[in-house]
Design an enzyme around this catalytic site. Structure first.
Site, short mmCIF file in Angstrom:
data_model
loop_
_atom_site.label_atom_id
_atom_site.label_comp_id
_atom_site.label_asym_id
_atom_site.label_seq_id
_atom_site.Cartn_x
_atom_site.Cartn_y
_atom_site.Cartn_z
N ASN A 99 51.22 58.90 9.95
CA ASN A 99 51.60 57.51 10.24
C ASN A 99 52.22 56.78 9.04
OD1 ASN A 99 49.11 57.46 8.95
ND2 ASN A 99 48.46 55.60 10.00
N GLU A 133 39.73 59.62 4.18
CA GLU A 133 40.22 58.39 4.81
C GLU A 133 40.42 58.72 6.28
OE1 GLU A 133 40.25 55.62 3.48
OE2 GLU A 133 40.37 55.96 1.32
N CYS A 193 45.29 53.09 10.99
CA CYS A 193 43.86 53.42 11.06
C CYS A 193 42.96 52.20 11.07
CB CYS A 193 43.51 54.31 9.88
SG CYS A 193 44.04 53.63 8.31
N GLU A 236 40.30 54.64 -2.01
CA GLU A 236 41.62 54.77 -2.60
C GLU A 236 42.02 53.40 -3.16
OE1 GLU A 236 44.04 56.73 0.58
OE2 GLU A 236 43.72 58.52 -0.64
#
Ligand code: NDP
Length: 487
Positions: free
Chosen positions: A152, A249, A283, A461
């Protein structure tokens, strides 16, 4: 008709073929046209990339932080220099609107490189005097890191993984998603152009088997994955065999809570951004929109009104708001969720239909869908759809809505819209989530830690915290006197 170009692997700052010379196609989801034939890496190719990264790592780590940072800063400038080209590539390979990709993809990647360029020289240990001497700690690189990306945000994900890893003195082997292999490879070429030494950032291409070869490789020290929860579990299991560190993630089904004192227009804007940006393929999306019953009718009216104005169209057209879903299979999956939601009693208020776009035959377009959902157990209010499907659910009581918001195995993100300062922070504290937005949604500045709790992830992150996940501490004890042995 001309043959599509070939794109290969990137090892040792050279584009190289895979050992089997196997190819797979990457297509433009808006048209079905093949953009390139891409070399598929076998285990032997993964091994070659890992050996290159291993050989380069000591030299890369031996550079001072300032020197590594300087090269990363050059890489950031080079990415900005290729802004239009990279934005177009993300649009073509991912079906994402060109209105989004310059900023959301390219600038985000460049910002990240720039940020960690600055951080590279800031890695510090601690010093403390203790009985018998003192100790200090050395943050040391992990070694060779494997990065595995989702489709994505291919360029952004590659940069979000590479920048902190490289800043900390690691080298990386990166595998983009099979559906979007082009920008990761281009990033590697741009890194080389900016002066990054051979082996510091390698790219292997392929599907799950290639990812498995990387995860299972005994000489890889860490895996950072962006993907689905199921993939996260598989990768973690595989990483356990050699006790690799992991950053995960993963997916989400995040709540966005709108109280009756919120600015209605801002809350609607947040809900639209948090459901329809990038066709809903994000997400952190706030796909469970809990709206206070006092403002339900007004909220729904504005959402429908503004959703109707969204332009579904050719992603390459700057006027397009909603592009193509990543693949026909994914489009069918999203449509299937919509059908199942309706079958379970969710009320479709607008959208959720396949759309044909002139000039884009074979494109995977659907109109953004809004549902009113009475029961939290409805499939579309429970499962990650990863498409433009918003569920609006009513609530009356703060404690009740928090309990419902937290009733999910996921814990990636959440949002709250309210004018009440104390309530905003109270709700933010109570939500089971790695990221919470107050009176906004889906902003991810590079300075802010990003990641999930529960089944949405492990590790963080972005921000300085990311460096903790790409370093290991060595404690060094220094004696101040002689050795008093009892033997
Ligand atoms: P997938 O989990 O299907 O794939 C992610 C990556 O893992 C791909 O490169 C894939 O290869 C690879 N892969 C698949 N199986 C394995 C395996 N067994 N071992 C090693 N690698 C493997 O996710 P999608 O690409 O479909 O992306 C969508 C998902 O990603 C959603 O759930 C979304 O929520 C999540 N996501 C999470 C983000 C976050 O930061 N929390 C951000 C963006 C997305 P290939 O696809 O090439 O076969």
């Amino acid at each position: 008709m001309t043959n599509p170009p070939e794109r290969l692997l990137w090892i040792d700052n050279t584009e190289v073929d895979s050992s089997t010379r196997q190819r797979f196609s990457t297509v433009n989801p808006a048209t079905g046209e093949t953009l390139a034939r891409v070399a598929e890496a076998e285990a032997a190719d993964v091994d070659r990339a890992v050996r290159s990264a291993r050989a380069a790592q000591p030299g890369w780590a031996a550079l001072s932080g300032v020197e590594r940072g300087r090269l990363l800063a050059r890489a950031a400038t080079a990415v900005r220099g290729h802004r239009d080209e990279l934005a177009r590539l993300e649009c073509l390979d991912g079906g994402k609107p060109i209105a989004e990709t310059p900023e959301a993809d390219v600038d985000s990647a460049a910002d990240c490189l720039e940020y960690f360029a600055g951080q590279a020289a800031s890695l510090q240990g601690e010093y403390q005097e203790v009985a018998g001497g003192f100790f200090y700690t050395r943050p040391e690189p992990l070694g060779v890191c494997g990065g595995i990306g989702a489709w994505n945000y291919p360029l952004q994900i590659a940069a979000w993984k590479a920048a902190p890893a490289l800043a900390a003195g690691n080298t990386m082997v990166f595998k983009p998603a099979e559906l979007t292999p082009l920008s990761g490879l281009r990033l590697a070429e741009i890194f080389a152009e900016a002066g990054l030494p051979a082996g510091v950032f390698n790219v292997i291409q392929g599907a799950a088997e290639t990812g498995q070869a990387l995860t299972g490789h005994p000489d890889v020290d860490k895996i950072s994955l962006t993907g689905e929860v199921g993939t996260g579990k598989a990768v973690m299991r595989a990483a356990a065999d050699s006790l690799k560190a992991v950053t995960m993630e993963l997916g989400g089904k995040s709540p966005l809570i709108v109280f009756d004192d919120a600015s209605l227009e801002d809350a609607v804007s947040g809900a639209l951004l948090g459901n329809f940006y990038t066709q809903g393929e994000i997400c952190t999306n706030g796909t469970r929109v809990y709206v206070h019953e006092h403002i339900m009718d007004a909220f729904i009216e504005r959402v429908i009104d503004r959703t109707r104005q969204l332009r579904v169209g050719d992603p390459a057209d700057p006027a397009t708001d909603v592009g193509a879903l990543i693949s026909p299979a994914h489009r069918d999956r999203v449509l299937d969720f919509i059908a199942r939601g309706e079958a379970e009693g969710a009320e479709r208020l607008i959208g959720g239909e396949p759309v044909s776009v002139p000039g884009c035959d074979g494109g995977t377009f659907i109109s953004p869908a809004v549902f009113r959902v009475a029961d939290d157990r409805c499939v579309i209010a429970r499962e990650e759809i990863f498409g433009p499907v918003m569920s609006i659910l009513p609530f009356a009581d703060e404690a009740d809505v928090i309990a419902r918001a937290n009733n999910s195995p996921y814990g990636l993100a959440g949002g709250v819209f309210t004018a009440d300062l104390q309530r905003a922070h109270r709700v933010a504290a109570a939500l089971k989530a790695g990221v919470v937005w107050i009176n906004h949604y889906n902003l991810t500045p590079i300075e802010m830690p990003f990641g999930g709790v529960g089944q949405s992830g492990i590790g963080r992150e972005n921000s300085r915290r990311a460096l903790d996940h790409y370093t290991q501490l060595k404690s060094v004890f220094v004696a101040s006197g002689g050795v008093d042995a009892p033997y």
